[in-house]
Each structure stands twice: as structure tokens, then as C-alpha cells.
Design an enzyme around this catalytic site. Structure first.
Site, PDB file in Angstrom:
ATOM      1  N   LYS A 219       0.861  -1.201   0.000  1.00  0.00           N
ATOM      2  CA  LYS A 219       0.000   0.000   0.000  1.00  0.00           C
ATOM      3  C   LYS A 219       0.892   1.244   0.000  1.00  0.00           C
ATOM      4  O   LYS A 219       1.686   1.448   0.908  1.00  0.00           O
ATOM      5  CB  LYS A 219      -0.912  -0.015   1.241  1.00  0.00           C
TER       6      LYS A 219
ATOM      7  N   ASP B 214      -2.676  10.037   4.190  1.00  0.00           N
ATOM      8  CA  ASP B 214      -4.075   9.673   4.378  1.00  0.00           C
ATOM      9  C   ASP B 214      -4.767  10.646   5.339  1.00  0.00           C
ATOM     10  O   ASP B 214      -4.608  10.543   6.549  1.00  0.00           O
ATOM     11  CB  ASP B 214      -4.149   8.238   4.939  1.00  0.00           C
TER      12      ASP B 214
ATOM     13  N   LYS C 135     -10.186  12.302   9.086  1.00  0.00           N
ATOM     14  CA  LYS C 135      -9.647  11.813  10.357  1.00  0.00           C
ATOM     15  C   LYS C 135      -9.544  12.975  11.344  1.00  0.00           C
ATOM     16  O   LYS C 135      -9.225  14.089  10.936  1.00  0.00           O
ATOM     17  CB  LYS C 135      -8.227  11.271  10.133  1.00  0.00           C
TER      18      LYS C 135
ATOM     19  N   ASP D  20       1.435   5.976   5.843  1.00  0.00           N
ATOM     20  CA  ASP D  20       0.479   5.080   5.198  1.00  0.00           C
ATOM     21  C   ASP D  20       1.009   4.464   3.896  1.00  0.00           C
ATOM     22  O   ASP D  20       0.293   3.742   3.210  1.00  0.00           O
ATOM     23  CB  ASP D  20      -0.844   5.828   4.958  1.00  0.00           C
TER      24      ASP D  20
ATOM     25  N   ASP E 239     -12.208   6.989   4.122  1.00  0.00           N
ATOM     26  CA  ASP E 239     -10.998   6.662   4.892  1.00  0.00           C
ATOM     27  C   ASP E 239     -10.623   5.181   4.752  1.00  0.00           C
ATOM     28  O   ASP E 239      -9.535   4.778   5.143  1.00  0.00           O
ATOM     29  CB  ASP E 239     -11.223   7.033   6.363  1.00  0.00           C
TER      30      ASP E 239
ATOM     31  N   GLU F 277      -9.538   3.603   2.269  1.00  0.00           N
ATOM     32  CA  GLU F 277      -9.036   3.787   0.906  1.00  0.00           C
ATOM     33  C   GLU F 277      -7.953   2.768   0.539  1.00  0.00           C
ATOM     34  O   GLU F 277      -7.752   2.477  -0.630  1.00  0.00           O
ATOM     35  CB  GLU F 277      -8.505   5.213   0.723  1.00  0.00           C
TER      36      GLU F 277
ATOM     37  N   ARG G 287      -7.809  -0.437   0.969  1.00  0.00           N
ATOM     38  CA  ARG G 287      -8.373  -1.633   0.322  1.00  0.00           C
ATOM     39  C   ARG G 287      -8.782  -1.326  -1.119  1.00  0.00           C
ATOM     40  O   ARG G 287      -8.800  -2.218  -1.967  1.00  0.00           O
ATOM     41  CB  ARG G 287      -9.544  -2.168   1.160  1.00  0.00           C
TER      42      ARG G 287
HETATM   43  N1  BES Z   1      -4.388   4.197   7.055  1.00  0.00           N
HETATM   44  C1  BES Z   1      -5.495   3.858   7.851  1.00  0.00           C
HETATM   45  C2  BES Z   1      -5.205   2.771   8.885  1.00  0.00           C
HETATM   46  C3  BES Z   1      -4.176   3.091   9.933  1.00  0.00           C
HETATM   47  C4  BES Z   1      -4.560   3.485  11.197  1.00  0.00           C
HETATM   48  C5  BES Z   1      -2.832   2.923   9.678  1.00  0.00           C
HETATM   49  C6  BES Z   1      -3.611   3.750  12.153  1.00  0.00           C
HETATM   50  C7  BES Z   1      -1.880   3.184  10.638  1.00  0.00           C
HETATM   51  C8  BES Z   1      -2.269   3.586  11.890  1.00  0.00           C
HETATM   52  C9  BES Z   1      -6.634   3.340   6.964  1.00  0.00           C
HETATM   53  O1  BES Z   1      -6.698   3.875   5.693  1.00  0.00           O
HETATM   54  C10 BES Z   1      -7.913   3.695   7.659  1.00  0.00           C
HETATM   55  O2  BES Z   1      -8.129   4.844   7.858  1.00  0.00           O
HETATM   56  N2  BES Z   1      -8.701   2.687   8.018  1.00  0.00           N
HETATM   57  C11 BES Z   1      -9.928   2.917   8.698  1.00  0.00           C
HETATM   58  C12 BES Z   1     -10.934   1.956   8.149  1.00  0.00           C
HETATM   59  C13 BES Z   1     -12.340   2.228   8.611  1.00  0.00           C
HETATM   60  C14 BES Z   1     -12.840   3.522   8.013  1.00  0.00           C
HETATM   61  C15 BES Z   1     -13.226   1.092   8.196  1.00  0.00           C
HETATM   62  C16 BES Z   1      -9.699   2.682  10.185  1.00  0.00           C
HETATM   63  O3  BES Z   1      -8.933   1.801  10.532  1.00  0.00           O
HETATM   64  O4  BES Z   1     -10.281   3.413  10.972  1.00  0.00           O
HETATM   65 ZN    ZN Z   2      -4.897   4.533   4.904  1.00  0.00          ZN
HETATM   66 ZN    ZN Z   3      -7.758   5.726   5.609  1.00  0.00          ZN
END
Ligand code: BES
Ligand code: ZN
Ligand code: ZN
Length: 506
Positions: free
Chosen positions: A272, A277, A284, A295, A354, A356, A358
Site C-alpha cells: 500500500k 491519508d 480523520k 500510510d 478513509d 481507501e 483496500r
Molecule cells: N491508514 C489507515 C489505517 C491506519 C490506522 C494505519 C492507524 C496506521 C495507523 C486506513 O486507511 C484507515 O483509515 N482505516 C480505517 C478503516 C475504517 C474507516 C473502516 C480505520 O482503521 O479506521
Molecule cells: Zn490509509
Molecule cells: Zn484511511
């Protein structure tokens, strides 16, 4: 710092610092430590009692050599912990601890005992590999943007670290191990740099240039880059959707390493490459956003592996696939509720911008789906939920293939990286059903976020292909020092494990 192993007597080394060790609870040093102690007229034995040196792991005692015939200027006694608990992780930590202390006292030349290879019964190769890795990872610092610190770091560099042993076979095994460790450490430290650099510098274009640089440095590596025009033509609607809100163009990087061996296995390593992000319109909160330059940690892992394999030359055909983009906001950015057609042809309802990672990985998986693979492994800082489950030092491992999963777990164990299997619970797939598209990008339920993210990816994995997904959201980045050799910042997580896996894959 030059690292090498030589045959000789530790007590005769004329160096700034001599490193010896002691297991916990031992009061009379034996082996090479004993020989040094003897040359010091039992000074160590006396100090162990006087200073209450228990030999606890990472405990240190620095001794100035005054009037003894021993040519070393100073002696450092380090604790190895209990003899029954000695392992490569402990050796790596103890060596890292001693390197930091050596630098602090401005030592330039250091000679050390081969920790754990005597009474500890660790193989000389493994002990030296752990020592060399501990040294190179502990020697890493990211001070590019700190003028004073950078100057100080440059001044404190060691000239040489020499492992001394009387056994010729142990010495030659140690020298092979040192070379292997040097090759992988280059990759790990590149991975750390890429994560540590801010998003202002590390844009998708920057990752493209890194990949091109790796390809131009090795005749075994080639690189193909798909720009937005090509991605549009292909129909990579998910990756392009994520990138819409940014002025920085998205890319799909395709690195290929072709080994000299014929008919080798083929593996694809996906990373990825989300260079920042914000969450997009599913924004966020600031406290969660501030570290989101990390990220692209999955991409850093893949690039780090490619930097290392030019030297380690595994007998596997390795493809590095990096979808890279920013996730920002603008008048053109995607909105919750948008539906896009991914490269696979499947439509996706984006209910949360968020989620994104996947999306861009779905297109990367579809991109390679027309080829036959012996394995696909993806690395992604994918979910906060994985950190809720496993904390910040353990990666979640998902796989549709037991053999691949076991091989990865055993490589992780060999390299002391923390990876834990999590289940792909098919019953949870229902929670990704969309009212208007083939699939939606977040789960309807509020639990098992790491699993549902993995299940989403699984929908895009080519049929009958062993696949593993590593959610590295936690361990890709250390918000404080994890241990003596993993300082705060990018960690290069999983690079050691994958290099081990590639070397031993049957
Ligand atoms: N990049 C984040 C995940 C992340 C969180 C990486 C903390 C490193 C540290 C990812 O893109 C994300 O925001 N995922 C969301 C998914 C949710 C919206 C289903 C998450 O984990 O909150
Ligand atoms: Zn992310
Ligand atoms: Zn995200």
C-alpha cells in the site's frame, strides 16, 4: 562502521572498547569474559560484587582500564539475562545497547565477544547475524532535518566493530552472517527512511523515482510505471477514485526481479503506497491524521525488499506491485456514497473515504490477476482495528493457504518479528454487501474491522492463488523506541521476515 569477525584472543585486542558479557546470576565470569577478567587481575569479579551487577538483560557496566597489561582502553560488561532465556532477539538487543554506549563514550574501535555462541549454545552464524543486525539497525538515525543532531551523529560514528573468537569455524560462519545481515540492513534502513520522510517529499511520484532508481542499479530488476492515463485506459477506477482529491497524480509501480535460475517460483509482493491519508471527506481527527505520512509503509516494505534482493539474490521471480496515491480533499474528491468500477470489473460503493487502502489494493490485485502466481503477499497499514486487536508491535496475518501462512510464521519467528494469524471469517462477508453495488468498502457491523478489511481484499485475489495479507498498521511505525535497535519512527517491518522467507521457500 566496518563489521567483521576475526580469530584471536579478545583480551589481546588494542581497541577503545572491549565488550564482554555475563549471564544473570553468574558471579565468576568464564570463557572469554573470564580471560579478560584474568588479564584485569579479577577486577571484573570484584566489580560484579561491588556494583551489584546482576547480569540482567541489557544491564551495562563500563570499566576504565588503568594499570593492567590488557591493551584495551575501556571494558564494557553487558548482561545477557538468564542463561535459559538466551536467544537471538536478546543478542540483537544487547549488541544494540552496547553500540549506543560505545557511541556515547566516543569509542571508534570496538572488539566484542560473540554473544551466546559459547555456553548459550546459539549457532555462531545466528549469533553473529543477530549481532550485526543489532548494530546496523541501532546505528540508524533520521537526523536529516535536525542540523545539530546530524553533526553530532556524524562525529560519533564507529570505525570498526570486530567480533573475536578463538574458533576458526565460528569466525568464518560469523563473517558469512555479517554479509547477509549487511545486505538486508540496507533494505531495512531504506524502508525506514521512506516512512520517516514527510509526505511533503514522499509523494506518489517520489515512490516511482525510488523504484526506477532500484531498477537502474541492478541488471536483475526492471520497472514499469503506469500513469493516470494508462490507469484510466485499464479501468483502475478504485485507485483513481482515491486519488481524485489530490493534485499529485497516482501511479501503479511494477517492479520485476528476475533470478538467474530458470523455472523458479513466482511471487507478487504488493505494498500500500498511500503517501498521505487525511481520510478524505470521512476526515480523520487531527490526532489520528498527524502520523499518516506512514500510510505508505507497505510500499516501503516492498521497496526495502527490492533494495536487499539485488545483493541477496533469492532464486525466486519477484514482482513488486505498488499502487500509490494521496487521500486528500478537494472539489473533485470522492464522497461517501460514490460508486466506482474497479479494475476487476466489480463495482464498489465507497461509504467511507478513509477505507481507501483496500480500494487501491483491490486494483493492484486485479492488475496481476491474469497471471499465474505461486503466492501473493500484500503489506498494508490497513486498519486501526488491527492495532486494537494486536497493539502497535504485532502485525495481523491473514491467509487463504495454510502452507504459506505457516512458512511466513516460521520466517517471522526465525527473524524475531511479531506476526500473529487472524481468521478470514467467511460469515462476516455478508457485512460487505452493498445495496447498490457489488460490494461496499466498509463493514455494516462495528467489530472485527481488520478481518472485514481482509475479506474485502480477498474478493479481488485471483482464484486458486495462495495469498497472504499482512496488516502492518501497528508495527510499520514506532511512536517511541520499541527496543534498543528499533528507534522511534519507521521500522522497516517485515523486510527481515520476507527475505528469510524468500531464501527458504520450498
Ligand atoms: N491508514 C489507515 C489505517 C491506519 C490506522 C494505519 C492507524 C496506521 C495507523 C486506513 O486507511 C484507515 O483509515 N482505516 C480505517 C478503516 C475504517 C474507516 C473502516 C480505520 O482503521 O479506521
Ligand atoms: Zn490509509
Ligand atoms: Zn484511511
Amino acid at each position: 562502521m566496518q563489521i567483521k569477525a576475526i580469530k584471536g584472543k579478545l583480551e589481546s585486542q588494542a581497541v577503545d572498547l572491549l565488550i564482554v558479557n555475563l549471564f544473570q546470576g553468574v558471579t565468576k565470569p568464564g570463557g572469554a569474559t573470564g580471560a579478560v577478567d584474568k588479564a584485569l587481575s579479577k577486577l571484573l569479579t570484584r566489580l560484579i560484587a561491588e556494583e551489584k551487577f546482576t547480569g540482567k538483560l541489557n544491564q551495562t557496566l563500563l570499566v576504565r582500564n588503568q594499570a593492567s597489561p590488557l591493551p584495551a582502553k575501556k571494558i564494557l560488561l553487558v548482561g545477557l539475562g538468564k542463561k535459559a532465556c538466551i536467544n537471538t532477539e536478546r543478542i540483537r538487543q544487547v549488541t544494540a545497547t552496547s553500540l549506543k554506549l560505545a557511541k556515547k563514550i566516543n569509542a571508534k574501535t570496538v572488539a566484542s565477544i560473540l554473544h551466546g555462541a559459547g555456553e548459550g549454545k546459539i549457532k555462531a552464524f545466528d549469533a553473529a547475524y543477530a549481532m550485526a543486525t543489532g548494530l546496523q539497525l541501532a546505528d540508524y538515525s533520521f537526523t536529516k532535518y535536525q542540523v545539530k543532531k546530524a553533526k553530532l551523529q556524524a562525529k560519533l560514528q564507529l570505525k570498526s566493530f570486530t567480533i573475536v573468537d578463538h574458533n576458526k569455524d565460528k569466525v568464518s560462519a560469523a563473517n558469512v552472517a555479517i554479509t547477509v545481515s549487511q545486505q538486508s540492513s540496507v533494505g531495512i534502513n531504506l524502508g525506514r527512511d521512506l516512512v520517516n520522510e514527510p509526505g511533503l517529499l514522499v509523494t506518489p511520484k517520489y515512490l516511482v523515482n525510488q523504484a526506477l532508481k532500484l531498477a537502474s542499479a541492478s541488471s536483475l530488476i526492471s520497472c514499469q510505471v503506469l500513469d493516470e492515463k494508462k490507469l484510466e485506459k485499464l479501468g483502475a477506477g478504485a485507485l483513481l477514485a482515491v486519488s481524485r482529491g489530490s493534485v499529485e497524480p497516482a501511479f501503479l509501480i511494477h517492479l520485476t526481479y528476475t533470478p538467474k535460475t530458470k523455472n523458479s517460483k513466482r511471487i507478487a509482493l504488493l505494498g500500500k503506497g498511500l503517501t498521505f491519508d487525511t481520510g478524505g471527506y470521512s476526515l480523520k481527527p487531527s490526532s489520528y491524521m498527524s502520523t499518516m505520512k506512514i500510510d505508505m509503509g507497505g510500499a516501503a516494505t516492498v521497496l526495502g525488499i527490492f533494495a536487499a534482493i539485488t545483493a541477496t539474490k533469492p532464486e525466486v521471480e519477484i514482482h513488486g506491485i505498488i499502487p500509490t496515491s494521496e487521500n486528500l480533499i478537494s472539489g473533485k474528491a470522492i464522497k461517501p456514497g460514490d460508486v466506482v468500477t474497479s479494475l476487476s470489473g466489480k463495482t464498489i460503493e465507497i461509504l467511507n473515504t478513509d477505507a481507501e487502502g483496500r480500494l487501491i489494493l483491490a486494483d493492484a490485485l486485479a492488475f496481476i490477476s491474469h497471471q499465474k502466481w505461486d503466492a501473493i503477499i500484500d503489506f498494508a497499514t490497513l486498519t486501526g482495528a488491527c492495532m486494537v486487536a494486536l497493539g502497535d508491535q504485532v502485525a495481523g496475518l491473514f491467509s487463504n493457504d495454510d502452507q504459506l501462512q505457516d512458512a511466513l510464521l516460521s520466517s517471522a519467528k526465525a527473524e524475531d518479528e511479531k506476526i500473529w494469524p487472524l481468521p478470514l471469517v467467511s460469515a462476516y462477508k455478508k457485512s460487505l454487501e452493498s445495496n447498490i453495488a457489488d460490494i461496499q468498502n466498509i463493514s455494516k457491523g462495528k467489530y472485527a474491522g481488520a478481518i472485514t478489511a481482509a475479506l474485502f481484499l480477498k474478493e479481488f485475489v485471483p482464484v486458486n492463488t495462495p495469498w497472504a495479507h499482512l496488516d502492518i498498521a501497528g508495527p510499520a511505525y514506532a511512536d517511541k523506541d520499541f527496543n534498543p535497535y528499533t528507534s522511534a519512527g519507521g521500522t522497516g517491518f517485515a523486510i527481515r521476515t520476507i527475505l528469510h522467507f524468500l531464501k527458504n521457500w520450498k
